[in-house]
Design a protein around this motif. Sequence first.
Motif, PDB file in Angstrom:
ATOM      1  N   GLY A  73       0.803  -1.207   0.000  1.00  0.00           N
ATOM      2  CA  GLY A  73       0.000   0.000   0.000  1.00  0.00           C
ATOM      3  C   GLY A  73       0.838   1.260   0.000  1.00  0.00           C
ATOM      4  N   ARG A  74       0.172   2.384   0.157  1.00  0.00           N
ATOM      5  CA  ARG A  74       0.841   3.684   0.144  1.00  0.00           C
ATOM      6  C   ARG A  74       1.792   3.814   1.337  1.00  0.00           C
ATOM      7  N   ALA A  75       2.924   4.456   1.072  1.00  0.00           N
ATOM      8  CA  ALA A  75       3.943   4.746   2.093  1.00  0.00           C
ATOM      9  C   ALA A  75       4.487   3.488   2.759  1.00  0.00           C
ATOM     10  N   THR A  76       4.324   2.346   2.091  1.00  0.00           N
ATOM     11  CA  THR A  76       4.827   1.079   2.632  1.00  0.00           C
ATOM     12  C   THR A  76       6.213   0.812   2.070  1.00  0.00           C
ATOM     13  N   PRO A 180       3.416   5.440  14.620  1.00  0.00           N
ATOM     14  CA  PRO A 180       3.175   6.891  14.630  1.00  0.00           C
ATOM     15  C   PRO A 180       2.044   7.290  13.685  1.00  0.00           C
ATOM     16  N   ILE A 181       1.360   8.355  14.045  1.00  0.00           N
ATOM     17  CA  ILE A 181       0.265   8.866  13.213  1.00  0.00           C
ATOM     18  C   ILE A 181       0.758  10.075  12.429  1.00  0.00           C
ATOM     19  N   ARG A 199      -1.953   6.194  10.420  1.00  0.00           N
ATOM     20  CA  ARG A 199      -0.852   5.469  11.069  1.00  0.00           C
ATOM     21  C   ARG A 199       0.128   4.935  10.041  1.00  0.00           C
ATOM     22  N   TRP A 200       1.402   5.093  10.349  1.00  0.00           N
ATOM     23  CA  TRP A 200       2.426   4.579   9.443  1.00  0.00           C
ATOM     24  C   TRP A 200       2.251   3.076   9.233  1.00  0.00           C
ATOM     25  N   PRO A 201       2.503   2.591   8.026  1.00  0.00           N
ATOM     26  CA  PRO A 201       2.499   1.145   7.808  1.00  0.00           C
ATOM     27  C   PRO A 201       3.523   0.452   8.710  1.00  0.00           C
ATOM     28  N   LEU A 202       3.186  -0.731   9.171  1.00  0.00           N
ATOM     29  CA  LEU A 202       4.070  -1.479  10.077  1.00  0.00           C
ATOM     30  C   LEU A 202       5.460  -1.687   9.500  1.00  0.00           C
ATOM     31  N   SER A 203       5.527  -2.075   8.227  1.00  0.00           N
ATOM     32  CA  SER A 203       6.841  -2.381   7.645  1.00  0.00           C
ATOM     33  C   SER A 203       7.693  -1.128   7.508  1.00  0.00           C
ATOM     34  N   THR A 204       7.075   0.024   7.267  1.00  0.00           N
ATOM     35  CA  THR A 204       7.814   1.282   7.181  1.00  0.00           C
ATOM     36  C   THR A 204       8.384   1.652   8.543  1.00  0.00           C
ATOM     37  N   SER A 205       7.565   1.526   9.583  1.00  0.00           N
ATOM     38  CA  SER A 205       8.023   1.814  10.945  1.00  0.00           C
ATOM     39  C   SER A 205       9.151   0.877  11.352  1.00  0.00           C
TER      40      SER A 205
END
Length: 310
Positions: A73-76, A180-181, A199-205
């Motif tokens: 998805g987006r930002a992932t 994080p949001i 909320r940030w994607p899990l994999s990005t975080s």
Amino acid sequence: DNIHASTADHSMHKRSMHNSDEWPLLLYVHGVCESAETWGVQTLVQYCAKHCWRLIVLELAGHGLSENKAGLGRATCPNFDDLVNHVVEFAEQMSGNFSRSRGFAMCGCSLGGALVSFAVRGILATRRDKTEQHEHPDFYGIALLAPSLGVNPGAIPPSPVVTALKALSFFLPSHGVLTPIEHPTYACPPNSRRNFSGRWPLSTSSMLLDLTSNRVPNDVVSGNVQQTMEGLPSLFVLMGDKDEIVPLQSVLDWFDAVPLSSDNGEKMLTVLKGAGHGFFHERLKENKKKKTAFDHLFEYLNRCAKKDFE
């Protein structure tokens, strides 16, 4: 190829008496969840036009108008090295497309700053491979704005939570759980949909946490920073002394480990008093007595290009 470019021409600017084909290039890489439609980038556009630089912005995979890998998805962004390779390709393609330019500098903010720093080795290697094939613009160096080269320990969840979220990120990489949001109040225009919200994607975080808490500190201790940055012509880092995300000391440790390609190379770190991590996106206030982040940045860039401060 991973990079597809669309450009806007500022040749009708009132200073267009200069040959815009020869303007130096500023190749910019944004932070996580962002795009080219932010206050920071739009201010950068104005400064570039004023100082006769050509600005080109890379929107990372899954950000802005850039597509992501199938299923993400987006930002992932699960893989940091994939993004680094995109930055290297970006530098190679843009410097080739604008081969009449007198030179180019790389610039990145937050995650973009970290990506630019890790891309140096690839950029230099690519240029060595192609030196004899055709002319290309000079590589001036890199400018990093609040780069993600460390993390405030207070921002890290307890170890068991981190372990659980990392495991979950493999199965639900694009989902946001206890991450994080992002509130894109920095969007410009305000109704832009090119910046990620939520909320940030899990994999990005997970990727960012591993980068800032493990990879960068280990590279400083092991000497990998010296190897990655070997041959760098110049370095400029801009930090806020109130950065709530990236500790200033972490960046100082990394900065001290960076070598330059010659004794004539510039290596400079400037600290903005009272500035936090998001200073790049703050709207500028009329205060002719106080230098802005952009004033500091373009003093460095113009020295690199041997241009008069305008």
